[in-house]
Motif scaffolding. Structure first.
Motif, PDB file in Angstrom:
ATOM      1  N   THR A   1       0.824  -1.201   0.000  1.00 43.92           N
ATOM      2  CA  THR A   1       0.000   0.000   0.000  1.00 43.92           C
ATOM      3  C   THR A   1       0.862   1.257   0.000  1.00 43.92           C
ATOM      4  OG1 THR A   1      -1.756  -1.171   1.185  1.00 43.92           O
ATOM      5  CG2 THR A   1      -1.817   1.239   1.228  1.00 43.92           C
ATOM      6  N   LEU A   2       1.935   1.232   0.780  1.00 41.97           N
ATOM      7  CA  LEU A   2       2.815   2.406   0.859  1.00 41.97           C
ATOM      8  C   LEU A   2       3.552   2.629  -0.456  1.00 41.97           C
ATOM      9  CD1 LEU A   2       4.206   1.968   4.484  1.00 41.97           C
ATOM     10  CD2 LEU A   2       2.587   3.703   3.654  1.00 41.97           C
ATOM     11  N   ILE A   3       3.981   1.545  -1.099  1.00 43.06           N
ATOM     12  CA  ILE A   3       4.623   1.685  -2.411  1.00 43.06           C
ATOM     13  C   ILE A   3       3.637   2.299  -3.400  1.00 43.06           C
ATOM     14  CG2 ILE A   3       5.544   0.422  -4.384  1.00 43.06           C
ATOM     15  CD1 ILE A   3       6.690  -1.634  -2.406  1.00 43.06           C
ATOM     16  N   GLY A   4       2.430   1.780  -3.402  1.00 44.27           N
ATOM     17  CA  GLY A   4       1.429   2.325  -4.302  1.00 44.27           C
ATOM     18  C   GLY A   4       1.159   3.792  -4.041  1.00 44.27           C
ATOM     19  N   ALA A   5       1.118   4.152  -2.778  1.00 45.51           N
ATOM     20  CA  ALA A   5       0.769   5.530  -2.414  1.00 45.51           C
ATOM     21  C   ALA A   5       1.892   6.516  -2.696  1.00 45.51           C
ATOM     22  CB  ALA A   5       0.384   5.590  -0.938  1.00 45.51           C
ATOM     23  N   THR A   6       3.112   6.016  -2.838  1.00 44.46           N
ATOM     24  CA  THR A   6       4.247   6.920  -3.068  1.00 44.46           C
ATOM     25  C   THR A   6       4.819   6.738  -4.474  1.00 44.46           C
ATOM     26  OG1 THR A   6       5.698   5.272  -2.017  1.00 44.46           O
ATOM     27  CG2 THR A   6       4.896   7.084  -0.643  1.00 44.46           C
ATOM     28  N   VAL A   7       5.332   5.539  -4.740  1.00 43.23           N
ATOM     29  CA  VAL A   7       6.001   5.308  -6.023  1.00 43.23           C
ATOM     30  C   VAL A   7       5.012   5.436  -7.178  1.00 43.23           C
ATOM     31  CG1 VAL A   7       7.384   3.729  -7.394  1.00 43.23           C
ATOM     32  CG2 VAL A   7       7.703   3.826  -4.925  1.00 43.23           C
TER      33      VAL A   7
ATOM     34  N   HIS B   1       2.149   6.939  -7.252  1.00 33.99           N
ATOM     35  CA  HIS B   1       1.625   8.305  -7.371  1.00 33.99           C
ATOM     36  C   HIS B   1       2.556   9.195  -8.180  1.00 33.99           C
ATOM     37  CE1 HIS B   1      -0.332  12.093  -6.319  1.00 33.99           C
ATOM     38  NE2 HIS B   1       0.864  12.563  -6.025  1.00 33.99           N
ATOM     39  N   PHE B   2       3.849   9.180  -7.836  1.00 34.45           N
ATOM     40  CA  PHE B   2       4.783  10.081  -8.514  1.00 34.45           C
ATOM     41  C   PHE B   2       5.250   9.529  -9.848  1.00 34.45           C
ATOM     42  CE2 PHE B   2       4.903  11.775  -4.212  1.00 34.45           C
ATOM     43  CZ  PHE B   2       4.724  13.126  -4.487  1.00 34.45           C
ATOM     44  N   ALA B   3       4.818   8.334 -10.188  1.00 35.13           N
ATOM     45  CA  ALA B   3       5.098   7.785 -11.512  1.00 35.13           C
ATOM     46  C   ALA B   3       3.967   8.074 -12.490  1.00 35.13           C
ATOM     47  CB  ALA B   3       5.326   6.275 -11.426  1.00 35.13           C
ATOM     48  N   SER B   4       2.833   8.489 -11.976  1.00 36.65           N
ATOM     49  CA  SER B   4       1.635   8.633 -12.814  1.00 36.65           C
ATOM     50  C   SER B   4       1.593   9.997 -13.476  1.00 36.65           C
ATOM     51  CB  SER B   4       0.387   8.434 -11.966  1.00 36.65           C
ATOM     52  OG  SER B   4       0.226   9.510 -11.058  1.00 36.65           O
ATOM     53  N   GLY B   5       2.498  10.218 -14.416  1.00 34.05           N
ATOM     54  CA  GLY B   5       2.710  11.519 -15.051  1.00 34.05           C
ATOM     55  C   GLY B   5       1.483  12.303 -15.449  1.00 34.05           C
ATOM     56  N   ASP B   6       1.112  12.201 -16.703  1.00 34.16           N
ATOM     57  CA  ASP B   6       0.026  13.017 -17.227  1.00 34.16           C
ATOM     58  C   ASP B   6      -1.296  12.694 -16.545  1.00 34.16           C
ATOM     59  OD1 ASP B   6       1.811  14.155 -18.884  1.00 34.16           O
ATOM     60  OD2 ASP B   6       1.123  13.178 -20.724  1.00 34.16           O
TER      61      ASP B   6
ATOM     62  N   LEU C   1       2.312  17.178 -10.509  1.00 36.77           N
ATOM     63  CA  LEU C   1       2.529  16.270  -9.386  1.00 36.77           C
ATOM     64  C   LEU C   1       3.646  16.753  -8.468  1.00 36.77           C
ATOM     65  CD1 LEU C   1       2.441  12.687 -10.973  1.00 36.77           C
ATOM     66  CD2 LEU C   1       0.734  13.781  -9.533  1.00 36.77           C
ATOM     67  N   CYS C   2       4.682  17.329  -9.075  1.00 39.37           N
ATOM     68  CA  CYS C   2       5.881  17.668  -8.316  1.00 39.37           C
ATOM     69  C   CYS C   2       5.933  19.128  -7.915  1.00 39.37           C
ATOM     70  CB  CYS C   2       7.127  17.289  -9.110  1.00 39.37           C
ATOM     71  SG  CYS C   2       7.325  15.507  -9.314  1.00 39.37           S
TER      72      CYS C   2
END
Lengths: 217, 217
Positions: free
Chosen positions: A163-169, A171-176, A186-187
């Motif tokens: 869950t934590l990986i999904g919520a962080t990695v 999230h910040f990988a989901s560009g457009d 996002l950033c």
DNA sequence: GTCTATACTACGATAGAC
DNA sequence: GTCTATCGTAGTATAGAC
């Protein structure tokens, strides 16, 4: 010192370019010609720095993971209580993902794309797997500690890691897509702060044990 | 009837094979020769069913999304309170991801890999974007409803959408890694049930408003 | 250490026989 | 609707001049 720097600049530049391209298009989607020429080199010069495509890829991935490991290690080792330590790790993780654009996507790919580049397990993939295992292990133990001490609910620590990986990695990988969803980059510092706050609030309410309750409740 | 089924079996088979291969290796990592031959056809026969590679890809993606949309639509439309409705949506979403292996990875790729197959926006990508937008919109509104009715904490609904995607789509896309972390197959009935329970428990504690408190607290 | 030139393979896609 | 044959391009990788 410097006894191992053949040409210094070119290798780093290839890693930089490779990091950006592999993050955006994945292993198969990147041609070495584009990598080399984006670094200001001819296609064949790349082979002087890396034996082949997979070696370049794992060199890129290893640098990203090493950066992350160096950043997070002290945060995991802090003497704070598990909940506060987890907050620090989350802040640090998100900071590294934001500071190095592309690292989130590269890491996400490394986690969900089975390394099916080759039939047999590649020896050059081992260092990256080692770092990932170490990072995940620390996070899992941190969660387990919190549960053991009663600060956290008795959750499944591997599921919480996911869950934590999904919520962080993720999230910040989901560009457009993520940007369209949030309505702003996002950033951007505002959305980064928001992400940290939202996630830590979710964990504060959802992971922390809900005070002491009588067992009869 | 049947006025639009040229050969029936082959097209479906190509979609099945394409779904498995694109999920595992991504758009660039799949060759049409492998797709065609895995479906029992020659490479050139594929072009009789799909105009080109991108058309095949988006046909695969659209079928996956359509399946998901059909499954989830009634769950979103239920008359239950937001929290219970969300529980139902999560169960349904996880069920579809589990029933059709590969759909989690395919969906994850569609969300985080910017469609940089081509410079200009492809017309064949539009149907898939429409379905995604509809699904995300329903989820976002469900969360907003819960917040408005006071059943949920005042969270940022887009951030919570991202968290939910990560907790579901990413989780079931994380093949070998997730399996190694959990210690047993991701899609085993036990781990699926566990995933649902862990996620719903996290949301129950972390998203649901913590009872009524006096404003002076 | 970088270049040109090249070998070999695979790719996406098309044409035309059956 | 499927096949064989082929085109043009780009892929990874190597050899050798400078």
């Amino acid at each position: 010192m410097d006894h191992e720097t053949p040409s210094a600049g070119s290798r780093e530049k290839l890693l930089d370019v490779g990091e950006a391209l592999f993050a955006r298009r994945g292993f198969a989607g990147v041609g070495l010609r584009e990598v080399a020429e984006s670094a200001g080199l001819g296609k064949s010069s790349l082979f002087h720095h890396f034996k082949g495509k997979v070696q370049l890829y794992f060199a890129v991935l290893e640098r990203v993971l090493q950066r992350m490991d160096t950043r997070l290690k002290p945060l995991f080792a802090s003497a704070l209580a598990p909940a506060a330590r987890l907050d620090g790790v989350i802040d640090g993780l998100i900071d590294t993902l934001v500071e190095h654009p592309g690292s989130a996507r590269l890491l996400l790919r490394a986690l969900f794309e089975d390394d099916d580049f080759a039939p047999e397990p590649l020896p050059e993939a081992e260092p990256t797997e080692r770092i990932i295992e170490a990072l995940i292990g620390r996070l899992d133990r941190l969660l387990g500690e919190g549960v053991a001490q009663g600060e956290f609910r008795p959750v499944s620590t591997p599921h919480m890691v996911q869950t934590l990986i999904g919520a962080t990695v993720y999230h910040f990988a989901s560009g457009d897509f993520g940007e369209a969803l949030l309505g702003s980059p996002l950033c951007s510092s505002e959305q980064v702060r928001r992400r940290k706050d939202e996630l830590k609030a979710l964990l504060h309410h959802g992971l922390t044990a809900p005070a002491v309750v009588p067992s009869g409740g």
